[in-house]
Design a protein around this motif. Structure first.
Motif, PDB file in Angstrom:
ATOM      1  N   GLU A 137     -11.216  15.524  -9.428  1.00 25.64           N
ATOM      2  CA  GLU A 137     -12.192  15.998 -10.952  1.00 25.64           C
ATOM      3  C   GLU A 137     -11.334  14.197 -11.723  1.00 25.64           C
ATOM      4  OE1 GLU A 137     -14.751  16.805 -10.045  1.00 25.64           O
ATOM      5  OE2 GLU A 137     -14.714  17.904  -8.227  1.00 25.64           O
ATOM      6  N   GLY A 138      -9.883  14.011 -11.692  1.00 23.60           N
ATOM      7  CA  GLY A 138      -9.356  13.908 -12.913  1.00 23.60           C
ATOM      8  C   GLY A 138      -9.351  14.346 -13.970  1.00 23.60           C
ATOM      9  N   PHE A 139      -8.634  15.615 -13.473  1.00 17.86           N
ATOM     10  CA  PHE A 139      -8.225  16.907 -14.256  1.00 17.86           C
ATOM     11  C   PHE A 139      -6.961  15.706 -15.026  1.00 17.86           C
ATOM     12  CE2 PHE A 139     -10.160  19.762 -11.567  1.00 17.86           C
ATOM     13  CZ  PHE A 139     -11.593  19.612 -12.636  1.00 17.86           C
ATOM     14  N   ASN A 140      -7.107  15.886 -16.453  1.00 19.12           N
ATOM     15  CA  ASN A 140      -6.164  14.619 -17.421  1.00 19.12           C
ATOM     16  C   ASN A 140      -4.626  15.692 -17.543  1.00 19.12           C
ATOM     17  OD1 ASN A 140      -7.446  16.179 -19.241  1.00 19.12           O
ATOM     18  ND2 ASN A 140      -8.545  14.015 -20.018  1.00 19.12           N
ATOM     19  N   TRP A 141      -4.431  16.571 -17.479  1.00 17.89           N
ATOM     20  CA  TRP A 141      -3.243  17.189 -17.646  1.00 17.89           C
ATOM     21  C   TRP A 141      -1.916  17.619 -16.682  1.00 17.89           C
ATOM     22  CZ3 TRP A 141      -8.395  19.787 -16.680  1.00 17.89           C
ATOM     23  CH2 TRP A 141      -8.511  20.534 -15.864  1.00 17.89           C
ATOM     24  N   THR A 142      -1.353  18.439 -17.084  1.00 15.38           N
ATOM     25  CA  THR A 142      -0.028  18.511 -16.101  1.00 15.38           C
ATOM     26  C   THR A 142      -0.888  20.114 -15.396  1.00 15.38           C
ATOM     27  OG1 THR A 142       1.394  17.679 -17.867  1.00 15.38           O
ATOM     28  CG2 THR A 142       2.658  19.013 -16.214  1.00 15.38           C
ATOM     29  N   HIS A 143       0.428  20.269 -14.136  1.00 14.16           N
ATOM     30  CA  HIS A 143      -0.223  20.929 -13.149  1.00 14.16           C
ATOM     31  C   HIS A 143       0.810  21.131 -12.412  1.00 14.16           C
ATOM     32  CE1 HIS A 143      -4.851  20.223 -13.381  1.00 14.16           C
ATOM     33  NE2 HIS A 143      -3.578  18.292 -13.298  1.00 14.16           N
ATOM     34  N   ILE A 144       1.265  22.766 -12.124  1.00 11.88           N
ATOM     35  CA  ILE A 144       2.179  23.403 -11.473  1.00 11.88           C
ATOM     36  C   ILE A 144       1.405  23.710 -10.250  1.00 11.88           C
ATOM     37  CG2 ILE A 144       3.963  24.989 -11.650  1.00 11.88           C
ATOM     38  CD1 ILE A 144       3.846  25.073 -14.254  1.00 11.88           C
ATOM     39  N   ALA A 145       2.554  22.758  -8.847  1.00  7.36           N
ATOM     40  CA  ALA A 145       1.869  23.520  -7.947  1.00  7.36           C
ATOM     41  C   ALA A 145       3.128  24.405  -7.400  1.00  7.36           C
ATOM     42  CB  ALA A 145       1.537  22.738  -6.777  1.00  7.36           C
ATOM     43  N   ASN A 146       2.700  25.826  -6.321  1.00  5.99           N
ATOM     44  CA  ASN A 146       3.541  26.763  -5.791  1.00  5.99           C
ATOM     45  C   ASN A 146       3.674  27.075  -6.167  1.00  5.99           C
ATOM     46  OD1 ASN A 146       3.004  25.748  -2.863  1.00  5.99           O
ATOM     47  ND2 ASN A 146       4.781  23.827  -3.818  1.00  5.99           N
ATOM     48  N   ASP A 147       3.474  27.499  -7.558  1.00 10.26           N
ATOM     49  CA  ASP A 147       3.900  28.517  -8.300  1.00 10.26           C
ATOM     50  C   ASP A 147       3.986  30.189  -8.346  1.00 10.26           C
ATOM     51  OD1 ASP A 147       4.394  29.233 -11.352  1.00 10.26           O
ATOM     52  OD2 ASP A 147       2.955  30.137 -11.431  1.00 10.26           O
ATOM     53  N   THR A 148       4.960  30.747  -8.911  1.00 15.56           N
ATOM     54  CA  THR A 148       5.313  32.046  -8.303  1.00 15.56           C
ATOM     55  C   THR A 148       5.079  33.255  -9.696  1.00 15.56           C
ATOM     56  OG1 THR A 148       7.543  32.011  -8.078  1.00 15.56           O
ATOM     57  CG2 THR A 148       5.552  31.652  -5.861  1.00 15.56           C
ATOM     58  N   TYR A 149       5.472  32.276 -10.452  1.00 17.55           N
ATOM     59  CA  TYR A 149       5.478  32.871 -11.710  1.00 17.55           C
ATOM     60  C   TYR A 149       4.637  32.648 -12.866  1.00 17.55           C
ATOM     61  CZ  TYR A 149       7.570  33.921 -16.471  1.00 17.55           C
ATOM     62  OH  TYR A 149       7.570  35.039 -17.608  1.00 17.55           O
ATOM     63  N   PHE A 150       4.005  32.337 -12.761  1.00 16.12           N
ATOM     64  CA  PHE A 150       2.429  32.548 -13.768  1.00 16.12           C
ATOM     65  C   PHE A 150       1.203  33.277 -13.368  1.00 16.12           C
ATOM     66  CE2 PHE A 150       4.080  29.381 -16.172  1.00 16.12           C
ATOM     67  CZ  PHE A 150       3.953  29.936 -17.949  1.00 16.12           C
ATOM     68  N   THR A 151       1.097  32.945 -11.469  1.00 24.55           N
ATOM     69  CA  THR A 151       0.414  33.226 -10.870  1.00 24.55           C
ATOM     70  C   THR A 151       0.338  34.951 -10.144  1.00 24.55           C
ATOM     71  OG1 THR A 151       1.509  32.775  -8.777  1.00 24.55           O
ATOM     72  CG2 THR A 151      -0.508  31.356  -9.885  1.00 24.55           C
ATOM     73  N   LYS A 152       1.916  35.409  -9.923  1.00 24.85           N
ATOM     74  CA  LYS A 152       2.455  36.799 -10.631  1.00 24.85           C
ATOM     75  C   LYS A 152       1.268  37.469 -11.403  1.00 24.85           C
ATOM     76  CE  LYS A 152       6.894  36.775  -7.739  1.00 24.85           C
ATOM     77  NZ  LYS A 152       8.214  37.044  -7.927  1.00 24.85           N
ATOM     78  N   ARG A 153       1.243  36.909 -12.312  1.00 20.65           N
ATOM     79  CA  ARG A 153       0.649  38.293 -14.136  1.00 20.65           C
ATOM     80  C   ARG A 153      -0.702  38.283 -13.912  1.00 20.65           C
ATOM     81  NH1 ARG A 153       5.875  37.818 -12.921  1.00 20.65           N
ATOM     82  NH2 ARG A 153       7.511  37.252 -14.932  1.00 20.65           N
ATOM     83  N   VAL A 154      -1.068  37.593 -12.643  1.00 19.81           N
ATOM     84  CA  VAL A 154      -2.633  37.715 -12.683  1.00 19.81           C
ATOM     85  C   VAL A 154      -3.054  38.868 -11.815  1.00 19.81           C
ATOM     86  CG1 VAL A 154      -5.318  36.887 -11.602  1.00 19.81           C
ATOM     87  CG2 VAL A 154      -3.410  35.055 -12.107  1.00 19.81           C
ATOM     88  N   GLY A 155      -1.749  39.465 -11.311  1.00 19.06           N
ATOM     89  CA  GLY A 155      -2.313  41.192 -10.464  1.00 19.06           C
ATOM     90  C   GLY A 155      -4.001  41.040  -9.665  1.00 19.06           C
ATOM     91  N   ASN A 156      -4.044  42.259 -10.382  1.00 16.89           N
ATOM     92  CA  ASN A 156      -5.781  42.931 -10.231  1.00 16.89           C
ATOM     93  C   ASN A 156      -6.770  42.177 -10.932  1.00 16.89           C
ATOM     94  OD1 ASN A 156      -4.366  44.094  -8.043  1.00 16.89           O
ATOM     95  ND2 ASN A 156      -3.919  45.677  -8.494  1.00 16.89           N
ATOM     96  N   GLU A 157      -6.377  41.656 -12.384  1.00 17.84           N
ATOM     97  CA  GLU A 157      -7.340  41.370 -12.573  1.00 17.84           C
ATOM     98  C   GLU A 157      -8.091  40.204 -12.904  1.00 17.84           C
ATOM     99  OE1 GLU A 157      -8.331  42.700 -15.479  1.00 17.84           O
ATOM    100  OE2 GLU A 157      -6.820  44.324 -15.631  1.00 17.84           O
TER     101      GLU A 157
END
Length: 110
Positions: free
Chosen positions: A50-70
């Motif tokens: 897709e040519g997305f031009n910013w920094t990507h963090i894979a295998n993340d557990t810190y931020f993805t935990k914050r998503v929760g049920n929302e």
């Protein structure tokens, strides 16, 4: 800094990513980072295609935990002093408008 938490199966996440790329081009002094719980190959396949031009963090557990049920996506805007100025789930025109107005206010332009 704009932090966007997403995953490959999230339609709203994928639809907003081109918008984020546009903003990254418009505001080069703003850091854009995404976090995704999926493996590096999966994330890289999507972001490169897709040519997305910013920094990507894979295998993340810190931020993805914050998503929760929302649900995904989760977008967080942090000012230059480290203060969280925006943190909301979901993607729609209203959310995009709120985020863009806040970025413009924080960078002091437009």
């Amino acid at each position: 800094t704009v932090i966007n938490v997403w995953y490959s199966g999230c339609g709203p996440c994928r639809r907003e990513m081109p918008i984020l790329s546009t903003w990254k081009d418009k505001y080069p002094d703003v850091q854009f980072v995404s976090a995704n719980f999926e493996n590096v190959d999966k994330v890289k396949q999507i972001t490169e295609k897709e040519g997305f031009n910013w920094t990507h963090i894979a295998n993340d557990t810190y931020f993805t935990k914050r998503v929760g049920n929302e649900g995904y996506p989760l977008t967080i805007v942090v000012d230059k002093n480290g203060i969280v100025r925006y943190c909301k789930h979901g993607a729609n025109n209203n959310a995009s408008s709120e985020i863009l107005q806040l970025i413009e206010k924080l960078v002091g332009c437009c």
